[in-house]
Write an enzyme that holds these catalytic residues in place. Structure first.
Site, mmCIF file in Angstrom:
data_model
loop_
_atom_site.group_PDB
_atom_site.id
_atom_site.type_symbol
_atom_site.label_atom_id
_atom_site.label_comp_id
_atom_site.label_asym_id
_atom_site.label_seq_id
_atom_site.Cartn_x
_atom_site.Cartn_y
_atom_site.Cartn_z
ATOM 1 N N ARG A 54 0.848 -1.207 0.000
ATOM 2 C CA ARG A 54 0.000 0.000 0.000
ATOM 3 C C ARG A 54 0.878 1.249 0.000
ATOM 4 N NH1 ARG A 54 -2.051 1.623 4.518
ATOM 5 N NH2 ARG A 54 -2.650 -0.446 5.261
ATOM 6 N N TYR A 105 -14.427 19.969 -15.040
ATOM 7 C CA TYR A 105 -14.786 18.552 -15.215
ATOM 8 C C TYR A 105 -15.896 18.184 -14.218
ATOM 9 C CZ TYR A 105 -14.524 13.523 -14.785
ATOM 10 O OH TYR A 105 -14.851 12.192 -14.711
ATOM 11 N N ASP A 176 -5.353 20.645 -13.741
ATOM 12 C CA ASP A 176 -5.621 19.350 -14.356
ATOM 13 C C ASP A 176 -5.091 19.410 -15.789
ATOM 14 O OD1 ASP A 176 -6.825 17.227 -15.743
ATOM 15 O OD2 ASP A 176 -8.611 17.261 -14.478
ATOM 16 N N LYS A 201 -6.666 8.666 -19.619
ATOM 17 C CA LYS A 201 -6.882 9.246 -20.942
ATOM 18 C C LYS A 201 -5.639 9.104 -21.832
ATOM 19 C CE LYS A 201 -10.747 10.198 -18.886
ATOM 20 N NZ LYS A 201 -11.031 11.446 -18.185
HETATM 21 C C1 LIG Z 1 -11.648 11.859 -16.936
HETATM 22 C C2 LIG Z 1 -11.207 13.126 -16.308
HETATM 23 C C3 LIG Z 1 -11.025 13.216 -14.916
HETATM 24 C C4 LIG Z 1 -11.360 12.070 -13.981
HETATM 25 O O1 LIG Z 1 -10.447 11.026 -14.143
HETATM 26 P P1 LIG Z 1 -10.822 9.480 -13.822
HETATM 27 O O2 LIG Z 1 -9.573 8.776 -14.204
HETATM 28 O O3 LIG Z 1 -12.013 9.132 -14.656
HETATM 29 O O4 LIG Z 1 -11.130 9.410 -12.374
HETATM 30 C C5 LIG Z 1 -10.545 14.400 -14.408
HETATM 31 N N1 LIG Z 1 -10.277 15.457 -15.199
HETATM 32 C C6 LIG Z 1 -10.448 15.413 -16.541
HETATM 33 C C7 LIG Z 1 -10.131 16.607 -17.362
HETATM 34 C C8 LIG Z 1 -10.918 14.248 -17.137
HETATM 35 O O5 LIG Z 1 -11.104 14.210 -18.470
#
Ligand SMILES: *Cc1c(COP(=O)(O)O)cnc(C)c1O
Length: 365
Positions: A54, A105, A176, A201
């Site tokens: 962990r 988001y 982000d 992504k």
């Molecule tokens: C998909 C996404 C998230 C969330 O990420 P997860 O891996 O689905 O938890 C956060 N910010 C952006 C810009 C995203 O496209």
């Protein structure tokens, strides 16, 4: 360099497309594997740096070294993008103030709204294009959170300017960087304190893992984020992290192709009679379009396409689209007829033929 000569050079000296291939590799020890090990163990023989999985895993370390180098900081891998977001929000003291654009988001907006409703924090949603309103909201703030480009409106802000104004107000700044990726921008170089990724992504790139990460240059912040991961306990599985590292190897090629496809499609979409508005920042591989004919026409496009995949998420090799307001959590700042397009790496002529046909027939639906 002559055949058979082995020169060890710092991978940091290479350009990014090369480093995507070399980062996180094993040392060039005779007999060692090229790739980082996929280590499936919950515990370790006592006496080493890490005693329980962990707290750490060599597969995490390889990925973290790679992503940290790409963003120019110290990376930590989390079970999802939202788990990374939750770690950043854990830095906000009880009752603290978080400022974010209303069009962030949807998972972040919902998290902030829930935190506000429960009295854990005060969420201030603001239009960051409005400097005066942003400065007012930043007064007394603990954290500024934003994306650029934003999901799904694809608005772009001056990251360095916004970070400087937040710092002047005494707030931490988290960005982000999921949409732009370190191939297009490195927000830590613009003064941002923490970069957050949905590794799900572009970084992993094959729509087969859910994963997230934080990156920071600030040692004490990194330690607090790591402690949140250790004690929060919702950690990433090593298999997912290994797949993300594998995905990074081809990211240069994937992202170049996806961006080139997106640039071509954005131009053609702007001239399409069924498209009222194209949102495309001029870089990256995301495009949002507003379809003429409202929700029924937009929905008809999602069911009319054959090659494009109708699904949520983005950043995979396959082109995907969805009407974002079909998502329960989507904020009302997103137009009802907006389709978010994640452009993949297929042949652009096939992508265009499919989309053009679905758009054209949506006018008759
Ligand atoms: C998909 C996404 C998230 C969330 O990420 P997860 O891996 O689905 O938890 C956060 N910010 C952006 C810009 C995203 O496209």
């Amino acid at each position: 360099m002559g055949a058979g000569t082995v020169t060890i050079v710092s991978t940091e000296d290479h350009r990014i497309a090369t480093r995507l291939v070399t980062l996180g590799r094993q040392a060039k020890t005779p007999g060692a594997g090229l790739n980082a090990p996929l280590e499936l163990t919950s515990t370790y023989h006592a006496g080493g740096a890490v005693n329980y999985a962990r707290a750490g895993n060599p597969t995490w370390t390889a990925f973290e070294d790679a992503l940290g180098s790409l963003e120019g900081g110290d990376a930590l891998v989390f079970a999802s993008g939202l788990a990374a977001c939750a770690a950043v929000l854990s830095l906000v003291p009880a009752g603290g103030v978080v400022v974010a654009p209303a069009s962030s988001y949807n998972g972040v907006v919902a998290t902030l709204e829930d935190g506000s409703a429960a009295g854990h924090l005060e969420a201030r949603f603001v239009d960051v294009a409005d400097d005066a309103a942003t400065d007012r909201a930043l007064s007394g703030a603990d954290l500024l959170w934003f994306e650029s480009p934003t999901n799904p409106l694809l608005d772009v802000v001056d990251i360095a300017d916004l970070a400087a104004r937040a710092h002047a107000a005494g707030a931490l700044v988290a960005v982000d960087n999921t949409f732009a990726t370190p191939l297009l921008q490195t927000p830590l170089d613009d003064g941002v304190d923490i970069v957050v990724h949905s590794v799900t992504k572009y970084l992993s790139g094959h729509s087969d893992v859910i994963l997230g990460a934080t990156v920071t240059r600030d040692g004490p912040l990194r330690d607090r984020l790591q402690r949140h991961r250790l004690l929060g306990g919702a950690i990433a599985g090593p298999v997912e992290v290994w797949l993300a590292l594998r995905g990074l190897r081809t990211m240069g090629l994937r992202f170049d192709r996806a961006c080139a496809n997106a640039a071509e499609l954005a131009g053609r979409l702007a001239a399409h009679p069924q498209v009222e508005r194209v949102r495309y920042p001029g870089f990256g591989a995301m495009i949002s379009i507003e379809v003429a004919g409202g929700v029924p026409a937009a929905d008809a496009v999602t069911t009319g396409v054959e090659l494009w995949v109708h699904s949520t998420s983005l950043g995979g090799v396959e082109s995907q689209l969805e009407r974002r307001r079909g998502q329960a959590l989507e904020p009302e700042t997103t137009p009802v007829n907006l389709l978010r397009l994640s452009v993949g790496i297929e042949d652009v002529e096939d992508l265009w033929a499919d989309l053009d046909r679905a758009l054209t027939s949506s006018a008759n639906g």
